[in-house]
Structure formats: C-alpha cells, structure tokens
Design a protein around this motif. Structure first.
Motif, mmCIF file in Angstrom:
data_model
loop_
_atom_site.group_PDB
_atom_site.id
_atom_site.type_symbol
_atom_site.label_atom_id
_atom_site.label_comp_id
_atom_site.label_asym_id
_atom_site.label_seq_id
_atom_site.Cartn_x
_atom_site.Cartn_y
_atom_site.Cartn_z
ATOM 1 N N UNK A 18 29.571 -90.124 -48.795
ATOM 2 C CA UNK A 18 29.975 -89.974 -47.321
ATOM 3 C C UNK A 18 28.832 -91.212 -46.569
ATOM 4 N N UNK A 19 29.375 -92.122 -46.048
ATOM 5 C CA UNK A 19 28.566 -93.092 -45.277
ATOM 6 C C UNK A 19 28.693 -92.873 -43.813
ATOM 7 N N UNK A 20 27.391 -92.593 -43.227
ATOM 8 C CA UNK A 20 27.227 -92.385 -41.740
ATOM 9 C C UNK A 20 26.207 -93.148 -40.950
ATOM 10 N N UNK A 21 26.693 -94.289 -40.432
ATOM 11 C CA UNK A 21 25.514 -95.131 -40.009
ATOM 12 C C UNK A 21 24.586 -94.322 -38.912
ATOM 13 N N UNK A 22 23.524 -94.243 -39.232
ATOM 14 C CA UNK A 22 22.412 -93.491 -38.548
ATOM 15 C C UNK A 22 21.167 -94.322 -38.108
ATOM 16 N N UNK A 23 20.639 -94.347 -36.942
ATOM 17 C CA UNK A 23 19.107 -94.660 -36.765
ATOM 18 C C UNK A 23 18.252 -93.699 -36.762
ATOM 19 N N UNK A 24 17.554 -93.359 -37.922
ATOM 20 C CA UNK A 24 16.704 -92.087 -37.589
ATOM 21 C C UNK A 24 15.578 -92.120 -36.883
ATOM 22 N N UNK A 25 15.486 -93.303 -36.198
ATOM 23 C CA UNK A 25 14.663 -92.990 -35.108
ATOM 24 C C UNK A 25 15.019 -92.453 -33.822
ATOM 25 N N UNK A 26 16.320 -92.168 -33.677
ATOM 26 C CA UNK A 26 16.967 -91.634 -32.871
ATOM 27 C C UNK A 26 17.212 -90.304 -32.943
ATOM 28 N N UNK A 27 16.664 -89.421 -32.208
ATOM 29 C CA UNK A 27 16.601 -87.630 -32.651
ATOM 30 C C UNK A 27 18.213 -87.332 -32.321
ATOM 31 N N UNK A 28 18.702 -88.148 -31.242
ATOM 32 C CA UNK A 28 20.085 -87.464 -30.888
ATOM 33 C C UNK A 28 21.332 -87.916 -32.070
ATOM 34 N N UNK A 29 20.959 -88.963 -32.773
ATOM 35 C CA UNK A 29 21.669 -89.502 -33.730
ATOM 36 C C UNK A 29 21.526 -88.448 -35.291
ATOM 37 N N UNK A 65 8.660 -96.008 -40.607
ATOM 38 C CA UNK A 65 8.351 -95.339 -41.873
ATOM 39 C C UNK A 65 7.911 -94.026 -41.826
ATOM 40 N N UNK A 66 7.260 -93.491 -40.778
ATOM 41 C CA UNK A 66 6.735 -92.082 -40.794
ATOM 42 C C UNK A 66 7.531 -91.315 -39.674
ATOM 43 N N UNK A 67 7.810 -92.022 -38.429
ATOM 44 C CA UNK A 67 8.619 -91.045 -37.392
ATOM 45 C C UNK A 67 9.670 -90.568 -37.650
ATOM 46 N N UNK A 68 10.571 -91.472 -38.588
ATOM 47 C CA UNK A 68 11.722 -91.426 -39.016
ATOM 48 C C UNK A 68 12.098 -90.004 -39.802
ATOM 49 N N UNK A 69 10.999 -89.975 -40.876
ATOM 50 C CA UNK A 69 11.196 -88.815 -41.669
ATOM 51 C C UNK A 69 10.796 -87.406 -41.100
ATOM 52 N N UNK A 70 9.840 -87.621 -40.202
ATOM 53 C CA UNK A 70 9.702 -86.329 -39.281
ATOM 54 C C UNK A 70 10.395 -86.038 -38.535
ATOM 55 N N UNK A 71 11.306 -86.882 -37.894
ATOM 56 C CA UNK A 71 12.648 -86.646 -36.957
ATOM 57 C C UNK A 71 13.837 -86.002 -38.050
ATOM 58 N N UNK A 72 13.865 -86.626 -39.007
ATOM 59 C CA UNK A 72 14.909 -86.237 -40.141
ATOM 60 C C UNK A 72 14.784 -84.972 -40.427
ATOM 61 N N UNK A 73 13.526 -84.508 -40.978
ATOM 62 C CA UNK A 73 13.230 -83.422 -41.520
ATOM 63 C C UNK A 73 13.323 -82.385 -40.379
ATOM 64 N N UNK A 74 12.975 -82.575 -39.246
ATOM 65 C CA UNK A 74 12.940 -81.568 -37.905
ATOM 66 C C UNK A 74 14.433 -81.054 -37.737
ATOM 67 N N UNK A 75 15.564 -81.701 -37.927
ATOM 68 C CA UNK A 75 16.945 -81.358 -37.669
ATOM 69 C C UNK A 75 17.613 -80.726 -38.990
ATOM 70 N N UNK A 76 17.164 -81.491 -40.162
ATOM 71 C CA UNK A 76 17.786 -81.025 -41.404
ATOM 72 C C UNK A 76 17.199 -79.589 -42.021
ATOM 73 N N UNK A 77 15.868 -79.480 -42.085
ATOM 74 C CA UNK A 77 15.260 -78.053 -42.576
ATOM 75 C C UNK A 77 15.802 -76.980 -42.191
#
Length: 303
Positions: A72-83, A134-146
């Motif tokens: 499943x492809x989802x275009x996402x900018x992981x620096x954007x919390x809302x996305x 390289x770092x903020x994107x990981x934090x943002x993604x974990x914040x919402x996925x965990x």
C-alpha cells in the motif's frame, strides 16, 4: 532459528522511507514473508522529491505485492506531523487498529552531507536540515504510530542507521544523525518494554543501493565491474539482505531479548541463517577486521 515462508502472514507493517535503498529492501522482504506493508516517502507517481530520484512509493508497493505481500503506497512527508497523523489514522481504520512492525528508514541526507569540512567550516542550515530529515522524521513517525502497538501490547520498531558502534562516521552532522537514531531505539525500548513492544537499531554493511549503483555507473547485473573503482565494493550487500534481517527479527518470538540493542546484518545472518539475494552471506565486520582495521582502526564494540 531460520526464517519460515509466510512467517509474517497477517502482520501489518509501516516502512517509513521505503521508496528506495534499504527501506525498499525491507518493505519488499516483509511482503515476501506475507505482511501487509504500508510504504511511504516523498517520491511518488505524482511527483519527485527534491532528491530527484526516479524511484517511487508506488513501484515499491508493486514489488511487495509481486512477491506475495500486500503493498500500500501512501505519499507522506514524515517531517509534517499532520501528514503522519493522517497516515496512521488510515492504517488504524483499514487494519482494525493493528500495526505490528514500524520501520523508521527515512534519510534523504546524502546531498546535505559535507564530508570535506570540519564543523566550524560547515553550512549550519544544511546541517540542521539533515538532522530534521534524518532524526526529526523518526521521532514524529514514532510519536503517532506507537499508540497502535502500545494498545495491542506487541510489536517491533526498527530504527535503520549506519554502524552499530560509537566509531565516528567521518562527518559531523552525518555522525550526529546516525548516532542519534541508535539512541532513539534505546529510548523507545525503555519506554515500550512494559507494553511488550521491542525497539532496535539496525545497520547494513556497504549497501548496494540504487544511488550507489548509479554512482559507480553500474547496475545490479554487472555491479562487480565497479570493484575496479572501489575494492571495498566487492563486499557490498543488496537492500534485500537488510530486508531479510528485519523479516527475521519480526518473526522471532523472542525478540524482546534484543530490545534496546544496536544490531547489524553481519551478526544476524549467523543467528537466523538468511542470505543475500544471490545466496551469499556478506559480513562487512569480518572484512573490516581483515582488510581495513590496520588502516582505519577497529570497528568497535556494538552499542
């Protein structure tokens, strides 16, 4: 243990930064093990990112489905919390709140890395932009996925990095980014352990990515021609090798024993028995010890 066919059937994964390279290799191998894989990135059929590479998230999703998974492809900018929030909401809605595997593989820092100058001669804006990617994107993604994993009290987080030791990586902001990603795994492991969710950092050896092949002017079919330009390339590994390491970790019922550790393909292949796409088992640490340690010093102990 060895990897069993369809060992991840019924599992749901999110590979953030799966457009190309290691992220694509991980996404495809999770699919080959039977998982449903949401693959994200900024390059899609509707437009390229500023990296201007031809690979797209849709292509990765197609490869996942072709090997037996569901891509499943989802275009996402992981620096954007809302996305990222919208992405996770979609996964929760489509998968009944289930997320078993989160891979933070967003990078995008190659054009921002300055290998030639010390910190005091570097462009600060470029350096900080590298860290945000390289770092903020990981934090943002974990914040919402965990929260999806915590609610089910199970799961695995993989932080993809470069190197699993404290050895300096040759460029200030690059080193800071890759070392920080290891600490993200350590910190998440500590907070997630009471909920039965594991978190690890994982590094490949010399990764034979699409960009690296282009750099040497070769393809995967004739990649050995590049060894004449760089002898170390003879010991490189494909993204599939990294992907099979992640698939093995995700299928391991004893994964909590590894939580908080910085792991490497060259250690995991011995335990799980997986091979690279051509049937070999590259071991970059062994090559370093034999051929590079005298010149560059020991690789160091895993963090």
């Amino acid at each position: 243990m060895t990897i069993q066919a369809r060992s991840l059937a019924g599992r749901v994964a999110l590979v953030a930064g799966g457009t190309r390279g290691g992220g694509r290799g991980i996404a495809v191998e999770l699919g080959a093990a039977g998982a449903t894989v949401y693959v994200t990135g900024r390059s899609s059929a509707s437009g390229r990112s500023d990296l201007d590479r031809p690979e797209t998230v849709e292509e990765t999703a197609e490869k996942i489905t072709a090997v037996g998974g569901v891509g499943v492809a989802v275009r996402t900018d992981h620096s954007r919390p809302e996305q990222v929030q919208a992405l996770v909401d979609r996964i929760a809605a489509e998968q009944d709140g289930r997320l078993d595997i989160l891979v933070n593989s967003v990078w995008g820092g190659d054009p921002l890395t300055d290998w030639a100058h010390p910190l005091w001669e570097q462009d600060l804006e470029k350096g900080f932009r590298l860290l945000r990617r390289a770092v903020d994107t990981h934090v943002i993604t974990s914040r919402f996925a965990l929260p999806l994993m915590v609610a089910r009290r199970s799961g695995l987080v993989v932080e993809v990095t470069d190197g699993n030791t404290a050895r300096y990586r040759g460029s200030f902001f690059y080193d800071l980014a890759k070392s920080s990603v290891i600490r993200l795994a350590v910190a998440q492991a500590a907070e997630l352990k009471p909920y039965g969710v594991a978190a690890v950092a994982l590094t490949p050896g010399f990764l034979r990515s699409e960009a690296m092949l282009d750099h040497f002017g070769v393809t995967e079919a004739n990649w050995r021609d590049a060894v004449a330009k760089d002898r170390h390339f003879a010991h490189s590994e494909t993204p599939a090798y990294l992907g099979r390491a992640v698939a093995a970790l995700a299928a391991d019922p004893g994964i909590m024993a590894k939580t908080g550790r910085a792991l490497a393909t060259w250690g995991l292949y011995r335990e799980y028995g997986f091979t690279d796409a051509d049937g070999t088992q590259p071991d970059f640490a062994a090559y370093w010890a034999e051929g590079l340690e005298a010149e560059y010093g020991p690789l160091g102990d895993p963090i």
